[in-house]
Design a protein around this motif. Structure first.
Motif, short mmCIF file in Angstrom:
data_model
loop_
_atom_site.label_atom_id
_atom_site.label_comp_id
_atom_site.label_asym_id
_atom_site.label_seq_id
_atom_site.Cartn_x
_atom_site.Cartn_y
_atom_site.Cartn_z
N SER B 144 18.77 7.87 -10.22
CA SER B 144 18.17 8.41 -9.35
C SER B 144 16.51 7.69 -9.77
N PRO B 145 15.63 6.55 -8.94
CA PRO B 145 15.18 6.13 -9.22
C PRO B 145 13.25 7.04 -9.34
N LEU B 146 12.50 6.62 -10.04
CA LEU B 146 11.90 7.22 -10.51
C LEU B 146 10.49 7.98 -8.74
N ALA B 147 10.46 6.52 -8.76
CA ALA B 147 9.18 6.75 -7.56
C ALA B 147 9.95 4.91 -6.36
N PRO B 148 9.74 6.16 -5.15
CA PRO B 148 10.02 5.11 -4.29
C PRO B 148 9.48 4.27 -3.98
N LYS B 149 9.51 2.60 -3.04
CA LYS B 149 9.05 1.44 -3.25
C LYS B 149 7.53 2.23 -2.40
N GLY B 150 6.80 2.01 -2.66
CA GLY B 150 5.04 2.06 -1.90
C GLY B 150 5.28 3.76 -1.89
N MET B 151 3.87 3.66 -0.08
CA MET B 151 4.10 4.44 -0.06
C MET B 151 4.58 4.36 1.02
N THR B 152 5.86 5.50 0.73
CA THR B 152 6.97 5.48 2.11
C THR B 152 7.01 7.05 3.00
N LYS B 153 7.62 7.56 4.31
CA LYS B 153 7.96 8.84 4.19
C LYS B 153 9.18 8.81 3.72
#
Lengths: 347, 305
Positions: B144-153
């Protein structure tokens, strides 16, 4: 000094049971009648015997009289029998002059222990009246003196089947008798065979002689009877039961008593009398004593209930012809229906 | 000649396959993985997490684990690095048991959840006549990534939901039905034997009623009298008329189910006579307890249990 009560009770019981065994040696198939007569002797009550001809009533009575000791007298009830025939009889003496002697009732005096009145219902009501008075008072005035008969027990026989030339004993007179005991022909086939083929039963006189005499002391029976009656206790539950039984003879419907053949409400005209109930308890106490108990149980009342109550009941006249059968059914239904201990009172 | 070479290759290939089959069998008989303890959780694993695998391996003599060919610390497979390896061993007559502790650290930097794995490992054995090895299978997990890449939906990061494979429950259902049936029958049996209430057929017998009443009575003289009365009422009801001690034979002939309690019934009538008519003092507690037991046993006879 009289022996302790326990010894007296045991000693007399042994004698009473011996009397039964002695009589059973010569009278077969009548165990219940013998026990009831034994009870009557110790309760000091008079007895009506009911049964056909030739069933052994006289032999039975003579055997019992022999065991009791004392004098045994007998008179035959006939339509022309008069009261004075009981008191005296006249005859011509050796010197040719008329003489008067004491009759069967007075002949033995105080030693009279058993008086057998055969076929009492063939005698006239005047005779009944005299007899019943003597039974109640146990003394009579004659020849300008008083004769006391303190130890006398009357056994009277009546034939319920044959009604010609008979005088029915009124209910008040029947009430004087403690019991009416049926003497029936034994149903057991072997006993019947024995009665027919065993020659020892063909000589009643010889038969009676086989019974041991004076097993009891007739002149002490009254005193012991009082002792016995005061010794046997009854509990409140049993007294309630006895009262219920009494009331059930008067108002059977109140106790839910039903009969197959008749409407019980129309059957009974008058129930048992207070004297009858007193006698019932008296006889029941003797039964308790014979069973070696010092308390009355319902079974003691049951043992004598029919014989104590049936002849006291007054049925409506339409049912009188079937008295024997209906009285048996009625007393049986009372014992089957009246509960002990009574539910309502126990609650 | 060319034909000969081809035949030689085919023979060599067959030999190699045959030899491999022998090696495989040797693995099974000479060395055995006793247990493998994988990480407890196979999801929600993030960058930097350390995952541990513990292997217990039994190697029979004369074979032993080749320490020179062990996985090397620092080797990375698909962003999973072996950060530590430790081995302890205990020797016995039959061979050696190895406890191998492998620790991996996750260094994946992908921005979407993805399946990674602790790599399959091969443990070589030496000391015996054959070259054997024990293979440890890979263990897969969800990264599980800590955060998605960039601001995405959020929808873009959502994965398709797979319907889980259904287990066949029919056999369990059948068992459940059978056992439930047995349980219900058993419970009804117990209720029939023990219950005091009257909501089952044949439960409203004379002695069942008497037993119910007796349970509510006080343990004193009044209660004692009522208890005796209730018991007599039950006997009377069953007999059809008043029952007294001298008629017990008739009663038992009419109701043979009670024959086994003849002595107890006779004792009851004697006890009742003593209490009601002879006025002999008895312990109310004891009498009531006796009556409770008797009424219960009579009730059981009445129900035929």
């Amino acid at each position: 000094m009289s022996p302790p009560l326990d010894h007296q009770l045991t000693d007399w019981r042994n004698h009473a049971l011996k009397l039964e065994n002695e009589v059973k040696k010569v009278i077969v198939g009548q165990d219940k009648a013998i026990r009831l007569m034994n009870i009557a002797i110790f309760a000091r009550g008079h007895v009506l015997l009911e049964g056909g001809v030739g069933v052994g009533k006289t032999t039975l009575l003579q055997s019992i009289a022999r065991c009791i000791g004392g004098a045994y007298e007998r008179i035959e009830g006939t339509v022309d029998l008069m009261p004075n025939d009981l008191i005296y009889h006249t005859y011509l003496g050796e010197d040719g002059r008329p003489k008067i002697d004491e009759g069967p009732l007075l002949r033995a005096g105080e030693n009279l222990s058993v008086f057998f009145f055969n076929e009492i219902n063939r005698a006239r009501p005047q005779v009944h009246a005299l007899m019943l008075r003597v039974m109640a008072e146990r003394h009579i005035s004659a020849f300008k003196k008083e004769y006391r008969l303190p130890h006398m027990v009357v056994f009277a026989d009546r034939n319920q089947v044959e009604k010609n030339e008979t005088f029915e004993i009124p209910s008040a007179a029947r009430d004087r008798f403690m019991m009416e005991i049926p003497i029936e022909i034994p149903e057991d086939r072997e006993l019947r065979k024995s009665l027919m083929f065993n020659v020892k039963f063909q000589h009643a006189e010889n038969l009676t002689k086989q019974v041991e005499s004076n097993v009891l002391q007739f002149d002490q029976l009254n005193q012991f009877s009082d002792t016995l009656q005061s010794h046997i206790k009854s509990s409140p539950t049993l007294e309630d039961y006895a009262i219920d039984l009494w009331e059930s003879t008067q108002s059977p419907a109140k106790f839910g008593i039903k009969m197959d053949s008749v409407d019980v409400n129309r059957l009974v005209h008058t129930g048992a009398s207070p004297r009858g109930m007193g006698m019932l308890l008296k006889a029941a106490r003797v039964n308790a004593w014979l069973m070696n108990r010092d308390s009355l149980y319902p079974e003691d009342i049951h043992a004598v209930f029919h014989e104590l109550i049936a002849h006291r009941l007054v049925f409506n006249s339409m049912y009188e012809n079937r008295r024997t059968q209906l009285a048996r059914e009625f007393t049986t239904q009372i014992l089957n229906t009246v509960a002990v201990p009574a539910q309502a009172k126990a609650a | 000649m060319k034909n000969f070479k081809t035949k030689c290759y085919v023979l060599l290939g067959m030999f190699a396959i045959f030899n491999g089959a022998i090696a495989q069998e040797s693995k099974i008989s000479e060395a055995k993985i006793i247990s493998v303890i994988n990480p407890l959780q196979s999801h929600n694993i993030q960058v930097g997490d350390v995952l541990s695998r513990k292997i217990i391996l039994d190697v029979k003599a004369p074979y032993q684990l080749s320490l020179q060919t062990l996985p090397m610390k620092g080797v990375r497979h698909d962003d999973v690095e072996l950060s530590q390896i430790s081995i302890t061993q205990s020797a016995s007559k039959e061979g050696v048991q190895y406890n191998i502790d492998l620790r991996y650290q996750v260094f994946s930097a992908v921005f979407v959840p993805s399946v990674l794995q602790l790599p399959a490992e091969r443990f070589a054995l030496t000391g015996g006549p054959q070259a054997l090895s024990v293979n440890l299978p890979a263990w897969k997990f969800w990264f599980s990534p800590l955060a998605p890449k960039g601001m995405t939906k959020a929808r873009e990061n959502m994965h398709m939901q797979f319907k889980p494979t259904q287990i066949d429950l029919q056999q369990h259902k059948n068992k459940l039905i059978v056992f439930t049936g047995i349980l219900i029958v058993g419970l009804l049996g117990l209720v029939y034997i023990n219950a005091d209430k009257r909501w089952l057929p044949f439960m409203n017998g004379a002695f069942a009623k008497a037993h119910r009443k007796l349970k509510k009575l006080p343990k004193n003289a009044e209660g004692e009298k009522q208890a005796l009365s209730d018991m007599h009422q039950a006997f009377n009801q069953l007999h059809g008329s008043n029952l007294f001690a001298n008629e017990l034979n008739i009663f038992l002939t009419k109701h043979p189910a009670f024959v086994k309690l003849t002595k107890e019934i006779e004792a009851f009538f004697e006890q009742s006579n003593q209490a009601l008519f002879a006025q002999k003092t008895q312990s109310s507690d004891q009498l009531m307890a006796d009556l409770m037991v008797l009424s219960r046993r009579l009730r059981d006879c009445e129900r035929g249990v």
